[in-house]
Design an enzyme around this catalytic site. Structure first.
Site, PDB file in Angstrom:
ATOM      1  N   GLU A 194      18.638 -10.330  33.646  1.00 25.09           N
ATOM      2  CA  GLU A 194      17.759 -11.088  34.544  1.00 25.09           C
ATOM      3  C   GLU A 194      18.335 -12.498  34.641  1.00 25.09           C
ATOM      4  O   GLU A 194      19.403 -12.773  34.121  1.00 25.09           O
ATOM      5  CB  GLU A 194      16.327 -11.094  34.004  1.00 25.09           C
ATOM      6  CG  GLU A 194      16.178 -11.690  32.625  1.00 25.09           C
ATOM      7  CD  GLU A 194      14.747 -11.597  32.096  1.00 25.09           C
ATOM      8  OE1 GLU A 194      13.823 -11.668  32.904  1.00 25.09           O
ATOM      9  OE2 GLU A 194      14.578 -11.448  30.878  1.00 25.09           O
ATOM     10  N   HIS A 230      23.143 -20.967  38.635  1.00 18.94           N
ATOM     11  CA  HIS A 230      22.456 -21.935  37.779  1.00 18.94           C
ATOM     12  C   HIS A 230      23.443 -22.794  36.987  1.00 18.94           C
ATOM     13  O   HIS A 230      24.509 -22.334  36.603  1.00 18.94           O
ATOM     14  CB  HIS A 230      21.545 -21.193  36.799  1.00 18.94           C
ATOM     15  CG  HIS A 230      20.379 -20.533  37.484  1.00 18.94           C
ATOM     16  ND1 HIS A 230      19.257 -21.232  37.861  1.00 18.94           N
ATOM     17  CD2 HIS A 230      20.176 -19.246  37.873  1.00 18.94           C
ATOM     18  CE1 HIS A 230      18.407 -20.392  38.443  1.00 18.94           C
ATOM     19  NE2 HIS A 230      18.938 -19.179  38.474  1.00 18.94           N
TER      20      HIS A 230
END
Lengths: 487, 424
Positions: free
Chosen positions: A337, A49
């Site tokens: 996560e 990301h």
């Protein structure tokens, strides 16, 4: 006695192991599975990301940016594929376009480079297969795609080559903090005595933490289901396409994978069973109904598999990283996560810096930061292939026809440090069985090779460790033949 | 670069029969390239009998049938390369292949015959929800494990799909001491041969659940059970009809897919219905000099038909190679069409060159649903030239009609043949 015991050989544990292997320290990794990368790390979106998503000031924001920036060198050092394909966060409702600006501002605040809003013709030119409803997008050029297996294997192998020990099938059942301040970690019938513990146990990190601390934490598994498409559709989009979250929900992403497939998902459902990676009819239907919001329809007939992964969702709204308040030298790397995969190298670095300081460890002078990966025959040129076969004829024998994986690669995967022992272990390292026939043709051959290379009897060879044996026994005739030989 | 008259990709029943006829038609060097370590293709693991009734007038096992063709091809002078994988075929027929001994090499082929066979539809493509434990295999993988490797993948079995391999494996697993709980079929009819349902299920009291499917797999490491449910006319599970089976093995026999990766790479036109190349009456694909036969062309029910079609492909490829493609196909091309829908789904071939055709051409096809006492009709443009009454037509069994040169020549300016099913 160990300086540090790392619990969990997922991407976080492997990253911590690799960073700790830079130090003059005795370190081991305890993994309850039969291989590295068998839990949360093995089934996710495989995205690096950019970092516009986490709330500024959080550990997630900081480590996401750091991890993203570390990726190019790390992947070059580890000899694994990584591609900065860029991401588009697409908006399908002009009234919502303001939210793109909010994301842009947040990204800038987090330190993400190159973000900008893209519209109209430029957007269509960048990505012709966006759905007609898409009106604008936030473009994040630093977003990338990676293979989570190879990242985890690469870091773990490199740690192993630099002296970290790995023990598999070692489920931690208890931790005792003795009066001398040492930890006794019980796993199976063994006990590991260590000065420090690093908890990288994924969805089980709460159970490990709560063994030593009265400040309890909770990790809830949140399941995400995915559909993987045939390589025929591998160029449907070239960027990772996120949907701008709306009141109707978060949406799903559609992305090419670093190996040339197309991936869509995930759903997001809290579940109670920490091992339940079952897919559901509803989940798959949800992925299929949402993916076409952002991109032109993908043919359902080209799905080669569907799968589910778990996210280790912590209860603090951020990664839970740091020393437990009431347990000195017990360090949590928990609640990892999304963006955990991206952050993992930075998390590992943080853990090692902490260990270096707290345990007074020195740096090694002979740390080898480069690791040589398994040659991927399918990606080589004619001349490179010829050379490889000349050097080792086993590279001249194709075992997995769908992904063009040779026997040489499979043997390499078994013989290398932390080598594969199961069908899935071979699959994760070489891609044998990951193609469109999903191991129909190659599994009998791979079983044969594992048998030959490891000496494991056929009935002991598993898909993924534990009870996952492929065959139960010999056929009648084979059993009789074996009996006669004995007589 | 070595030159070979006819290169055949695949040493299964199609490749072998093509090799025999290419040699018999006078080809010089005929080379069969096989990726496995032995010839015979899937026949090698089909140890049951029932092969060869049409070809040899007797019932043979798969290996016996293969052996006859291996002997014929060897005697005819065909050459073989085993353990060799073809990676690429260029449009001008340069074949790139590799093996351990010769490394990576290229061959210039006068003609190429694609005979790579097919593969089974895997679990992933079926989208069966649930866990992904060990114990779930395609029927063909289980067949290989048992018949070749001598290894048993399970003892309590459920089989999804009633394709022929699934039916055969129901009997095979039973004979090996396993208990087959049921064969579950999504459709209201079996997709396997009638004789296999009788001999493999009925004779062993194995239930066949039509209009049912597996809706969930259970077990984390190893399969522990499956849930089966009835499906409605929309093929969606009907709530309340769930049946649970404890089992350690789920076999899948849910369709075969021609393996046309190489063909696509080469640029051969592929039919979206068969997933195989589009061919004319000489089995030539859209690329001149590249022919196709066997299950890579369209999935067959009987190997005898494979051998017959492959024989023709071999002969035409030999002619092409000998004349270096100089002799053009006929000039009068007649399109062969299927009506589509639930009737005739496709035809092989999909075109016939009337002026260069054999005296007789067999057109093979499959239907999309079950018909009783219906007619197979062939229309030449608008004129019906054939009308045959059939007791039963089912998707599981291949159908055929024969068209003669005489018939086609009698109609001037004929453009199109249409094959359809007509009910009374």
């Amino acid at each position: 006695m160990y300086d540090a015991v790392i619990i969990g050989a997922g991407v976080t544990g492997a990253a911590a192991a690799r960073e700790l292997s830079r130090l003059q320290a005795k370190v081991c990794v305890l993994e309850k599975g039969e291989d590295v990368c068998v839990g949360t790390s093995k089934a996710n979106s495989a995205i690096i990301h950019a970092g516009y998503d986490p709330v500024p000031g959080t550990l997630m924001a900081k480590l996401n940016i750091e991890g993203n920036e570390m990726m190019d060198k790390l992947c070059a050092d580890l000899d694994i594929p990584f591609q900065r394909n860029g991401a588009l966060i697409v908006c399908t409702d002009p009234a919502e376009e303001g939210k793109l600006d909010t994301l842009l501002q947040r990204g800038i605040e987090n330190g993400v480079k190159g973000l900008r809003i893209v519209k109209g013709e430029e957007l269509r030119e960048m990505e012709p297969n966006l759905s007609d409803d898409v009106t604008a997008a936030l473009y994040a050029p630093t977003s990338g795609i990676i293979c989570p297996f190879e990242l985890t294997c690469g870091m773990a192998e490199n740690a192993c080559e630099n002296g970290v020990q790995f023990f598999f099938d070692q489920k931690v059942s208890g931790i005792i903090h003795d009066q001398d301040g040492l930890y006794h970690v019980k796993a199976g019938d063994k006990e590991y005595v260590t000065r420090a513990v690093i908890n990288a146990a994924g969805v089980y990190a709460d159970e490990i933490h709560n063994m030593v601390s009265s400040e309890k934490i909770t990790i809830r598994p949140r399941r995400g289901e995915y559909c993987l498409y045939d390589k025929e559709l591998g160029d449907h989009v070239t960027h990772t396409i996120f949907q701008l979250p709306t009141d109707k929900g978060k949406g799903v992403l559609v992305t090419p994978t670093v190996h040339g497939n197309m991936l869509a998902g995930p759903t997001s459902d809290f579940i109670t069973d920490k091992d339940d990676t079952s897919t559901t009819a509803e989940g798959i239907a949800e992925v299929l109904s949402k993916e076409c919001i952002s991109v032109k329809p993908l043919s359902g007939r080209k799905i080669i598999t569907s799968f589910a992964g778990l996210r280790a969702h912590g209860d603090k709204g951020d990664f839970i990283i740091g020393e437990a308040e009431d347990a000195p030298l017990f360090y949590d790397l928990a609640g990892i996560e999304s963006p955990g995969l991206t952050s993992s190298p930075a998390i590992g670095k943080m853990a090692a810096e902490w260990a270096e300081k707290a345990l007074g460890l020195k740096r090694k002078e002979d740390f080898r930061e480069k690791r040589k990966g398994i040659p991927h025959f399918a990606e080589l040129s004619f001349e490179e292939r010829q050379k490889l076969i000349r050097e080792d004829p086993l590279y001249g024998q194709i075992v997995c026809r769908c992904e063009t994986v040779t026997e040489g690669e499979i043997v390499n995967a078994i013989r290398r440090p932390l080598g594969a022992r199961s069908l899935d272990g071979v699959k994760r390292r070489t891609r044998a069985g990951m193609g469109r026939c999903q191991a129909g043709f190659c599994s009998p051959k791979v079983i044969d090779i594992i048998h030959r290379e490891t000496g494991l009897p056929y009935e002991k060879i598993t898909k993924c460790g534990g009870d996952s044996v492929i065959v139960l026994q010999h056929t009648k005739e084979q059993a009789e033949d074996a009996g006669e030989e004995k007589a | 670069m070595n030159s070979v008259d006819v290169v055949i990709i695949g040493g299964g029943p199609a490749g072998l029969a093509a090799a025999v006829s290419a040699k018999e038609a006078g080809s010089g060097k005929v080379l069969v390239i096989e990726r496995n370590n032995e010839l015979g293709g899937i026949l090698v693991q089909c140890i049951h009998n029932g092969f060869g009734l049409h070809t040899f007038g007797e019932e043979l096992t798969g290996p016996e049938y293969a052996d006859r063709y291996i002997k014929k091809a060897t005697e005819a002078g065909a050459e073989f390369l085993l353990n060799t994988m073809v990676l690429d075929i260029s449009g001008d027929r340069v074949v790139t292949a590799m093996n351990e001994k010769d490394g990576l090499f290229q061959i210039k082929a006068g003609a190429v015959i694609l005979a790579m066979g097919c593969r089974e539809r895997p679990r992933g493509a079926l989208n069966i929800p649930g866990s992904r434990p060990a114990g779930i295999y395609t029927a063909g993988t289980a067949q290989r494990l048992i018949n070749i490797e001598g290894l048993m993948p399970g003892k309590e079995v459920v089989i999804l799909g009633s394709g022929d391999i699934g039916l055969i494996m129901a009997r095979r697993m039973t004979l090996e001491g396993a208990h087959v709980n049921a064969v579950v079929e999504l459709m209201p009819y079996s997709t396997g041969l009638r004789r296999n349902i009788v001999q493999c299920l009925d004779d062993f009291n194995i239930p066949l659940l039509l209009s049912h499917t597996v809706i969930r797999t259970e077990g984390k490491e190893h399969l522990t059970g499956v849930v089966v449910a009835e499906v409605g006319p929309d093929r969606k599970p009907v709530p309340g009809t769930e049946i649970h089976y404890d089992c350690d093995c789920l076999l899948l026999s849910c369709g075969l897919i021609p393996e046309n990766e190489l063909s696509r790479q080469t640029g051969v036109a592929i039919s979206p219905v068969t997933n195989g190349p589009v061919v004319d009456d000489t089995f030539e694909t859209s690329i001149p000099g590249v022919f196709s036969c066997g299950n890579v062309l369209h999935v067959h029910d009987l190997v005898d038909y494979v051998s017959e079609e492959a024989g023709k492909a071999g002969r035409y490829a030999a002619v092409y190679a000998r004349k270096h493609g100089a002799e053009e196909r006929g000039s009068h091309r007649i399109e062969v069409c299927a009506e589509g829908g639930r009737g005739v789904r496709y035809t092989v071939p999909s075109s016939i060159y009337e002026d260069s055709m054999d005296e007789k051409v067999t057109v093979r096809f499959r239907v999309g649903s079950v018909f009783k006492w219906a007619y197979i009709s062939v229309y030449a443009d608008d004129e019906r030239i054939l009308h045959q009454k059939k007791k039963i037509l089912t998707p599981g069994e291949m159908c055929q009609v024969q068209i003669t040169k005489e018939q086609l020549q009698s109609i001037s300016g004929l453009k199109k043949l249409t094959v359809k099913i007509e009910e009374e």
